[in-house]
Design an enzyme around this catalytic site. Structure first.
Site, short mmCIF file in Angstrom:
data_model
loop_
_atom_site.label_atom_id
_atom_site.label_comp_id
_atom_site.label_asym_id
_atom_site.label_seq_id
_atom_site.Cartn_x
_atom_site.Cartn_y
_atom_site.Cartn_z
N ALA A 112 -8.45 45.09 -27.98
CA ALA A 112 -7.74 44.27 -28.97
C ALA A 112 -6.25 44.18 -28.67
O ALA A 112 -5.62 43.15 -28.92
CB ALA A 112 -7.95 44.86 -30.37
N GLU A 113 -5.68 45.24 -28.14
CA GLU A 113 -4.23 45.28 -27.91
C GLU A 113 -3.81 44.45 -26.69
O GLU A 113 -2.84 43.70 -26.75
CB GLU A 113 -3.77 46.73 -27.73
N SER A 114 -4.50 44.62 -25.58
CA SER A 114 -4.04 44.00 -24.33
C SER A 114 -5.08 43.21 -23.57
O SER A 114 -4.74 42.57 -22.57
CB SER A 114 -3.51 45.11 -23.40
#
Length: 218
Positions: A112-114
């Site tokens: 989800a972050e990167s």
């Protein structure tokens, strides 16, 4: 007689003055021939047999270093690509064991972050696979925030602290990871009413559920 000798002497000087001297091409040719003679004599000196008490020994020049030095040859027979979602499995496993955090949680947050991009940078300055903020990197002593191992270890450590802070309640852990460690406390112990944070919590919990479902099916 003296006058004759003087005339002869004058003629000889005149002849030398008027005779052609060595030209530039002639001198260059002589230098080339001299170098060639030196090379021939050097080769003969190296190849001449030397008499010893054991007979004739031929003295040969040493072989060049490129023939005697170590040689290594490599070849690539095939390339097996690794999908981004599995490229960091070994580091995730180490981080999960070190900080006692579910590997699925780490991988889902990373996704989800990167999107598994180790060079990702957010508008707010979050860095790398786990999108570590500069202040977190400084607090944890991360020297190379874009190094996958250092980044994943720092993200897993932060998740461990948030798990302890929120008694293992995953939505609150994710909300704090997204909005900041104090965000949940600022909103009375619930997920803050930020569209981005609520969407983030929903997305990561969905990724976790999908991963666990896949593990069950396999």
């Amino acid at each position: 007689m003296l006058g004759l000798r003087l005339n002869d002497e004058e003629r000889r000087h005149a002849d030398r003055r008027t005779s052609a001297r060595g030209t530039h091409d002639r001198r260059r040719g002589e230098r080339r021939r001299a170098r060639l003679r030196n090379l021939v004599f050097t080769g003969l000196a190296l190849a001449v047999p030397h008499q010893t008490s054991h007979g004739i020994v031929w003295k040969l020049p040493p072989p060049p270093l490129w023939l005697t030095g170590p040689r290594v040859s490599t070849s690539i027979d095939s390339i097996v690509p690794i999908e981004p979602a599995r490229a960091y499995d070994s580091i995730i496993a180490d981080a999960a064991k070190t900080y006692r955090v579910d590997a699925t949680l780490i991988r889902s947050v990373m996704n989800a972050e990167s999107g598994f991009d180790p060079s990702a940078v957010s508008r707010a300055g979050a860095m790398g696979l786990m999108q570590i903020m500069p202040e977190i990197a400084e607090t944890f002593g991360v020297e190379h925030p874009f190094d996958p191992r250092e980044n994943i270890m720092a993200g897993a450590r932060l998740l461990r602290e948030l798990l302890d802070q929120h008694q293992g309640v995953i939505p609150l852990v994710l909300a704090s990871y997204n909005a900041g460690p104090s965000a949940v406390a600022d909103w009375g112990g619930v997920v803050p009413p930020f569209a981005e944070t609520q969407g983030y919590v929903k997305r990561v919990t969905g990724l976790i559920a999908d991963a666990r479902r896949g593990d069950t099916e396999n």
